[in-house]
Design a protein around this motif. Sequence first.
Motif, PDB file in Angstrom:
ATOM      1  N   LEU A   1       0.842  -1.197   0.000  1.00  0.00           N
ATOM      2  CA  LEU A   1       0.000   0.000   0.000  1.00  0.00           C
ATOM      3  C   LEU A   1       0.880   1.252   0.000  1.00  0.00           C
ATOM      4  O   LEU A   1       1.950   1.272   0.598  1.00  0.00           O
ATOM      5  CB  LEU A   1      -0.887   0.005   1.245  1.00  0.00           C
ATOM      6  CG  LEU A   1      -2.139  -0.871   1.184  1.00  0.00           C
ATOM      7  CD1 LEU A   1      -2.733  -1.044   2.572  1.00  0.00           C
ATOM      8  CD2 LEU A   1      -3.175  -0.282   0.224  1.00  0.00           C
TER       9      LEU A   1
ATOM     10  N   GLU B   1      -2.572   6.584  -1.872  1.00  0.00           N
ATOM     11  CA  GLU B   1      -3.839   5.890  -2.151  1.00  0.00           C
ATOM     12  C   GLU B   1      -4.698   5.804  -0.888  1.00  0.00           C
ATOM     13  O   GLU B   1      -5.923   5.874  -0.960  1.00  0.00           O
ATOM     14  CB  GLU B   1      -3.613   4.504  -2.766  1.00  0.00           C
ATOM     15  CG  GLU B   1      -2.923   3.510  -1.859  1.00  0.00           C
ATOM     16  CD  GLU B   1      -2.802   2.105  -2.495  1.00  0.00           C
ATOM     17  OE1 GLU B   1      -3.771   1.628  -3.099  1.00  0.00           O
ATOM     18  OE2 GLU B   1      -1.706   1.520  -2.383  1.00  0.00           O
TER      19      GLU B   1
ATOM     20  N   GLU C   1      -3.290  -4.940   3.293  1.00  0.00           N
ATOM     21  CA  GLU C   1      -3.616  -5.403   1.936  1.00  0.00           C
ATOM     22  C   GLU C   1      -4.565  -4.426   1.252  1.00  0.00           C
ATOM     23  O   GLU C   1      -5.507  -3.925   1.864  1.00  0.00           O
ATOM     24  CB  GLU C   1      -4.279  -6.787   1.990  1.00  0.00           C
ATOM     25  CG  GLU C   1      -3.424  -7.879   2.624  1.00  0.00           C
ATOM     26  CD  GLU C   1      -2.067  -8.056   1.952  1.00  0.00           C
ATOM     27  OE1 GLU C   1      -1.993  -7.980   0.696  1.00  0.00           O
ATOM     28  OE2 GLU C   1      -1.073  -8.236   2.682  1.00  0.00           O
ATOM     29  N   ARG C   2      -4.311  -4.239  -0.042  1.00  0.00           N
ATOM     30  CA  ARG C   2      -5.110  -3.275  -0.812  1.00  0.00           C
ATOM     31  C   ARG C   2      -6.603  -3.624  -0.785  1.00  0.00           C
ATOM     32  O   ARG C   2      -7.439  -2.747  -0.616  1.00  0.00           O
ATOM     33  CB  ARG C   2      -4.574  -3.234  -2.246  1.00  0.00           C
ATOM     34  CG  ARG C   2      -5.168  -2.174  -3.121  1.00  0.00           C
ATOM     35  CD  ARG C   2      -4.258  -1.813  -4.275  1.00  0.00           C
ATOM     36  NE  ARG C   2      -3.081  -1.076  -3.827  1.00  0.00           N
ATOM     37  CZ  ARG C   2      -1.830  -1.497  -3.953  1.00  0.00           C
ATOM     38  NH1 ARG C   2      -1.573  -2.662  -4.501  1.00  0.00           N
ATOM     39  NH2 ARG C   2      -0.829  -0.770  -3.501  1.00  0.00           N
ATOM     40  N   GLU C   3      -6.899  -4.901  -0.929  1.00  0.00           N
ATOM     41  CA  GLU C   3      -8.326  -5.257  -1.030  1.00  0.00           C
ATOM     42  C   GLU C   3      -9.082  -5.049   0.290  1.00  0.00           C
ATOM     43  O   GLU C   3     -10.298  -4.982   0.299  1.00  0.00           O
ATOM     44  CB  GLU C   3      -8.514  -6.696  -1.550  1.00  0.00           C
ATOM     45  CG  GLU C   3      -7.971  -7.790  -0.635  1.00  0.00           C
ATOM     46  CD  GLU C   3      -6.608  -8.309  -1.093  1.00  0.00           C
ATOM     47  OE1 GLU C   3      -5.826  -7.497  -1.648  1.00  0.00           O
ATOM     48  OE2 GLU C   3      -6.324  -9.503  -0.895  1.00  0.00           O
TER      49      GLU C   3
ATOM     50  N   LEU D   1      -8.526  -2.390   2.261  1.00  0.00           N
ATOM     51  CA  LEU D   1      -8.398  -0.989   2.674  1.00  0.00           C
ATOM     52  C   LEU D   1      -9.745  -0.280   2.877  1.00  0.00           C
ATOM     53  O   LEU D   1      -9.985   0.312   3.927  1.00  0.00           O
ATOM     54  CB  LEU D   1      -7.528  -0.212   1.663  1.00  0.00           C
ATOM     55  CG  LEU D   1      -7.269   1.261   2.002  1.00  0.00           C
ATOM     56  CD1 LEU D   1      -6.466   1.415   3.291  1.00  0.00           C
ATOM     57  CD2 LEU D   1      -6.536   1.969   0.856  1.00  0.00           C
TER      58      LEU D   1
END
Lengths: 572, 189
Positions: free
Chosen positions: A379, A383, A526-528, A530
Amino acid sequence: MEALVEIEEEKKVITGSEAVLKSLLKENVDTIFGYPGGAIMPVYDALYKYEDELTHVLTRHEQGAVHAAQGYARSSGKVGVCLATSGPGATNLITGIADAQIDSTPLVCITGQVASHLLGSDAFQETDIIGISMPVTKWNFQVTSAEEIPYAISRAFYIASSGRPGPVLIDITKNAQQELMDFAYSPCEKIRSYQPYPDVDRDKIIEASKLINRAKKPLVLVGQGVALSGAEKEFKAFVEKAGLPVASTLLGLSVLSVNHPLYVGFTGMHGNYGPNLKTNECDLLVAIGMRFDDRVTGDVETYAKQAKVIHIELDPAEIDKNVKSDVAINADAKQTLQLLTPLVEVRNHQGWLKEFQDCDVTENEKVKSKALFPIEGELKMPEVIHRISEITDGKSIVVTDVGQHQMVASRYYQFNQEKSNITSGGLGTMGFCLPAAVGAKLGAPQRQVIGIIGDGGFQMTVQELGTIMQYNIDIKILILNNNFLGMVRQWQELFFERRYSFTEMANPDFVALAKSYNISAQRVSEREDLDLAIQNWLSNNGPSLLEVVVEKEENVFPMVPAGSSVSNVRLE
Amino acid sequence: MEMEQVAKEYTLSVLTEDKPGLLNRLTIIFSRRKININSLNVSSTEVQGVSRYTLVVTETKEHLEKVVKQIRKLVDVLGAFVYDEDQIFYQEIALYKVSVSAFEQNGMIEKLVRNNGARIIALDKHHIIIEKTGTKVETHELYSELEPFGILEFVRSGRVAISKSKRKTEAFIKELESSRSNKLSIKDF
């Protein structure tokens, strides 16, 4: 007859300590931040029976109290008040006082002092706080007898809040707190040696309007002075009429919505590409309520040399200090804009605005697209801020600390409401955010307050988690954790051949730490995960903390290297 | 090089409220910038409760103007003015201590005292004290002339200066007192 009764009531024999509290109430203070100790105990004792009228917030360190008072002042527009004891209590305030001085924040700091017969004797917890605070206060005063208290406090509030605001310190000896006095209070309205509001020079207004009407490539730089003057509306009307592109300094952020068609971005060391580059291409620079800090100008010798400069600034000492102006208007921003707007012609600088948009395209390509929408890897700070900004519609109060996360938040939080940006700009005080966020929430209880902090700064004032717990202060804390002092590391990478000298940090388990204070906390890496994590964090009832594990060696770009020309803004 | 950027001697005259601690507030403005103060004098004025600080510094005009703006910002400062040498009348006092034996040698010292417009203000068994009022150049000249006879102690006061301007302190303060700029009155416009 009635008037007589009132005077009788006013003139009451009370202790100096009670006079302190009564004076604060006369100045409409309802919240103070502080920490007790020997020399201030009489005031704390008096506070015990004023609990219904005065909310006192016990911080965990005097630095926490002064930063909280700063946050309170910045979100409420009122004077922040803090209370500390003598010696170490008083010296612990200094960082916050210096911060308030350079960022023009109105504060009244009250410190206890040893009894006046002990002054200068190196008594227990005696320190010369008047001498120590002199270079970083707008005014300070030592009270050695109770009868001076109303005079000192009324002056303190007047000086702190008028003109260019700033911090004031009142040091009160213990005997003065204990003595009896006849209390009568009248607010200070005039000091002959202090002229905070210079008269507007109408000829200068006319000259300025002529330059604005003639300009082909004008650029406005907006600073905190506009917000301090409460001139957001007047500012908007002014730039809209004359069609002027607006760039903001760090402290000027949120004066104009980022969604405004004339807003072209954030200027300075980590500001946007367009405003930095175009500063050296514009033909007129209109600086309002800002002071041409070196983080804005880079090398002053090459700064906007081609442009005429109009400087609208309340503090006469700021005029021609760093950048020479062609027309200087030494006056309040609101007053000036009210006079200037009728004289400017309706204009529309579409072609010139397009040049900023072209710069945005370049910045998007080189920086933003990668920073805001990465598809793989760890990450990234931008973002995270971008998602928070979208989810909150840019309407939260954002309190930041100092470093990479601060620059990223300033770059990517889409400020959409006035008086939403609270940060330590001039002094760059790590540890500012957590206590300032506490104060900001108490100063604007109806608004959502988000504190954005790095792992380094968080640990400088982490003890304030205790304050948040004790008073259930509903703030949302975001730690952007890269296990590094990220901005110093970035400089080490760019200018010190990657010698990462003492910038890597072994950190505690921040989630467990927050939970030990009964503050709801979670970690995301983890991006998913966020978006859901952000939503949970923000919707939590009461204080909550979100730790986001971010890329270790991420750099903030664009960047104008220190001492370099703004034309040399680097995109990578 | 532009004139603004050449360091030279300037006299600063600062009118203030007579308040404790102000000297410190004033001098830290100089020490913060590592500017040396050549001489400093504080005195009362013809207006009760108002003090005058007279400072001599060697600086560039450009730098000094910024310093003066910072001085004017001090809450208890009524006004601050910068003068170069031809805008003021000024004097300094110097005291010189020499031994009686040197004085009695050949009458030379007495002659120097007379020629320099100085005077002997004290005389005891061992020493005489000479006083000379004048510019730094003048008091230094006497110093050089006395030096061969042995100067046991020397001290020079801070400069006191009166400007050639027509401004009257009292009128200046009256003007400040009647100023409207203590309050922001947007409605006035």
